[in-house]
Design an enzyme around this catalytic site. Structure first.
Site, PDB file in Angstrom:
ATOM      1  N   PRO A  25       0.830  -1.207   0.000  1.00 52.80           N
ATOM      2  CA  PRO A  25       0.000   0.000   0.000  1.00 52.80           C
ATOM      3  C   PRO A  25       0.867   1.260   0.000  1.00 52.80           C
ATOM      4  O   PRO A  25       1.793   1.380   0.800  1.00 52.80           O
ATOM      5  CB  PRO A  25      -0.794  -0.121   1.308  1.00 52.80           C
ATOM      6  CG  PRO A  25      -0.026  -1.073   2.159  1.00 52.80           C
ATOM      7  CD  PRO A  25       0.686  -1.994   1.233  1.00 52.80           C
ATOM      8  N   LEU A  26       0.569   2.170  -0.896  1.00 55.68           N
ATOM      9  CA  LEU A  26       1.391   3.376  -1.062  1.00 55.68           C
ATOM     10  C   LEU A  26       0.508   4.602  -1.247  1.00 55.68           C
ATOM     11  O   LEU A  26      -0.157   4.737  -2.283  1.00 55.68           O
ATOM     12  CB  LEU A  26       2.301   3.218  -2.284  1.00 55.68           C
ATOM     13  CG  LEU A  26       3.374   2.137  -2.163  1.00 55.68           C
ATOM     14  CD1 LEU A  26       3.840   1.680  -3.537  1.00 55.68           C
ATOM     15  CD2 LEU A  26       4.545   2.625  -1.326  1.00 55.68           C
ATOM     16  N   GLN A 102      -6.805  -0.897   1.034  1.00 58.97           N
ATOM     17  CA  GLN A 102      -6.377  -0.742   2.425  1.00 58.97           C
ATOM     18  C   GLN A 102      -7.301   0.238   3.153  1.00 58.97           C
ATOM     19  O   GLN A 102      -7.450   1.389   2.741  1.00 58.97           O
ATOM     20  CB  GLN A 102      -4.933  -0.239   2.508  1.00 58.97           C
ATOM     21  CG  GLN A 102      -4.406  -0.390   3.941  1.00 58.97           C
ATOM     22  CD  GLN A 102      -3.040   0.205   4.164  1.00 58.97           C
ATOM     23  OE1 GLN A 102      -2.773   1.315   3.749  1.00 58.97           O
ATOM     24  NE2 GLN A 102      -2.170  -0.539   4.842  1.00 58.97           N
ATOM     25  N   HIS A 177      -5.688  -1.531   7.971  1.00 57.25           N
ATOM     26  CA  HIS A 177      -4.409  -0.849   8.228  1.00 57.25           C
ATOM     27  C   HIS A 177      -4.188  -0.703   9.740  1.00 57.25           C
ATOM     28  O   HIS A 177      -4.382   0.361  10.317  1.00 57.25           O
ATOM     29  CB  HIS A 177      -4.430   0.517   7.539  1.00 57.25           C
ATOM     30  CG  HIS A 177      -3.080   1.166   7.478  1.00 57.25           C
ATOM     31  ND1 HIS A 177      -1.971   0.630   8.072  1.00 57.25           N
ATOM     32  CD2 HIS A 177      -2.660   2.309   6.873  1.00 57.25           C
ATOM     33  CE1 HIS A 177      -0.930   1.422   7.847  1.00 57.25           C
ATOM     34  NE2 HIS A 177      -1.329   2.446   7.119  1.00 57.25           N
ATOM     35  N   TYR A 182      -0.916   4.276  13.163  1.00 63.48           N
ATOM     36  CA  TYR A 182      -2.271   4.803  13.011  1.00 63.48           C
ATOM     37  C   TYR A 182      -3.211   4.190  14.066  1.00 63.48           C
ATOM     38  O   TYR A 182      -2.747   3.561  15.004  1.00 63.48           O
ATOM     39  CB  TYR A 182      -2.752   4.616  11.566  1.00 63.48           C
ATOM     40  CG  TYR A 182      -1.867   5.392  10.609  1.00 63.48           C
ATOM     41  CD1 TYR A 182      -1.804   6.790  10.691  1.00 63.48           C
ATOM     42  CD2 TYR A 182      -1.045   4.763   9.675  1.00 63.48           C
ATOM     43  CE1 TYR A 182      -0.965   7.527   9.862  1.00 63.48           C
ATOM     44  CE2 TYR A 182      -0.207   5.493   8.841  1.00 63.48           C
ATOM     45  CZ  TYR A 182      -0.173   6.865   8.939  1.00 63.48           C
ATOM     46  OH  TYR A 182       0.658   7.596   8.125  1.00 63.48           O
ATOM     47  N   GLY A 322       7.252  -1.869  -1.894  1.00 68.27           N
ATOM     48  CA  GLY A 322       6.671  -0.530  -1.889  1.00 68.27           C
ATOM     49  C   GLY A 322       7.338   0.371  -2.909  1.00 68.27           C
ATOM     50  O   GLY A 322       6.907   0.432  -4.074  1.00 68.27           O
TER      51      GLY A 322
END
Ligand SMILES: Cc1cc2nc3c(=O)[nH]c(=O)nc-3n(C[C@H](O)[C@H](O)[C@H](O)COP(=O)(O)O)c2cc1C
Length: 366
Positions: A25-26, A102, A177, A182, A322
């Site tokens: 995930p980017l 995500q 995520h 987070y 990534g």
């Protein structure tokens, strides 16, 4: 010549991935339109170009307005966003690719700027002392509001609705995520969670919200289409600090995840050198492979060579790349041909428009 492990197919639940090269995930911050809607011209083309990956995991996508912490990130909570994503998933599928979204809630890594002046939500009222990127540039984070039980309940429901939306938008599954400092990670760690109710204190309490979210999402989408992301050894970043309880808490999570038939567990090796940090785990795959019975995806700093090796020697099933995928849409073809990779340009990771997004050359265009 022996086949590269990275290029062999992999059966992940009921999905067959054509190889073990996963796009990590980017966040690319290109949803710079009102409503943070992904578009066919930008995100559609960007992900289509990367459809030769065994699996694409989309950029973090907010599950609600409350979940936002960065400008121009796409969401998965409005009708327009669902319609936008439909065009993206369609393009990826047309090229024979698979794509998970995500699902993201940043918790305290946000700013009142995003919430009409209200405080961002977090497990506890502890300022991460970092910065949030707004339209007015970087702004210092604030002391967030400690979530009430009602806030937690609503957040669990928002994740569940977002997972439903994701399937409606054509995604093959969702990744929660629960990583990188987070919301969920904030619950897991003592540096961000000092609650004394059933969401703080012992491992069961600190991880309760994650399992509540999994338990609710699996009522609305198949369990084997849910992935979980964890970064156990993240330290001194986003206000997360490791202490003696941190790794045991992650051990608890990983062991408990064995009770589920998930799509995968996605682990990051440490983002920074933790060799001098007491209580950190420097070898994440090595520690958790024997502990986790399902599909294990590993990430951070891998190359073609080390990616092949971690599958062969440590028993990882999938490797997520990534930055190499930012600058090499045809990363899989390059691995297959043992070709050189384009270098990434960090100055365009999060800038609007096609520069550094849609203009990295493919092999034939070099
Ligand atoms: C520009 C950029 C954006 C990122 N966005 C996300 C994201 O949205 N969600 C996430 O879990 N990780 C995100 N990451 C972390 C990557 O998924 C990955 O863990 C990291 O780049 C290390 O892998 P690599 O060494 O293969 O690049 C981001 C990394 C970069 C460089």
């Amino acid at each position: 010549m022996k086949e590269q492990p990275l290029l062999t197919p992999y059966k992940m639940g009921d999905l067959t991935l054509k190889n073990r090269v996963v796009m990590a995930p980017l966040t690319r911050s290109r949803a710079n339109n009102e409503g943070n809607v992904p578009t066919e011209e930008l995100q559609g083309l960007y992900y289509e170009l990367r459809a030769s990956a065994g699996l694409i995991i989309s950029e973090g996508s907010q599950i609600s307005n409350e979940a936002i912490g960065y400008i121009n990130t796409p969401g998965i909570h409005t009708k327009k966003q669902i319609e936008g994503w439909k065009k993206v998933t369609k393009r990826v599928h047309k090229k024979g690719g698979k794509i998970f979204i995500q699902l993201w809630h940043v918790g305290r890594i946000s700013h009142p700027y995003f919430h009409n002046g209200e405080l961002p939500l977090a497990p506890s009222a502890l300022n991460p002392e970092t910065k949030s990127y707004t339209k007015d540039g970087f702004q210092k984070t604030v002391t967030p509001k400690a979530m009430t039980l009602e806030d937690i309940k609503r957040t669990v429901a928002d994740f569940t609705q977002a997972a439903k939306n994701a399937i409606a938008a054509g995604f093959d599954g969702v990744e929660i995520h629960s990583s990188n400092g987070y919301l969920f990670h904030q619950f897991f760690c003592n540096s961000s969670n000092i609650r004394t109710d059933k969401y703080g204190g012992n491992d069961e309490n600190k991880t309760r919200i994650l399992f509540e979210v999994i338990d609710e999402i699996k009522k609305v989408i198949p369990e084997n289409r849910i992935g979980i992301r964890l970064n156990p050894s993240m330290h001194d970043s986003g206000g997360i600090f490791i202490d003696e309880e941190t790794i045991p808490t992650f051990d608890y999570i990983v062991k408990k995840l064995n009770n589920y038939d998930l799509a995968y567990l996605h682990l990051s090796e440490p983002f920074s050198d933790v060799s001098e940090i007491s209580f950190a785990e420097p070898n994440v795959a090595k520690r958790y492979r024997p502990m986790y019975n399902g599909t294990l995806m590993i990430n951070t700093g891998f190359t073609q060579e080390s990616g092949n090796k971690i599958i062969e020697q440590e028993g990882a099933d999938l490797v997520a790349f990534g930055k190499p995928f930012i600058s090499n849409p045809d990363l899989v073809e390059r691995f297959a041909l043992n070709e050189k990779l384009n270098e990434w340009d960090a100055t365009t990771f999060a800038t609007p428009g096609i520069k550094g997004y849609l203009d990295y050359p493919l092999l034939g265009e070099m």
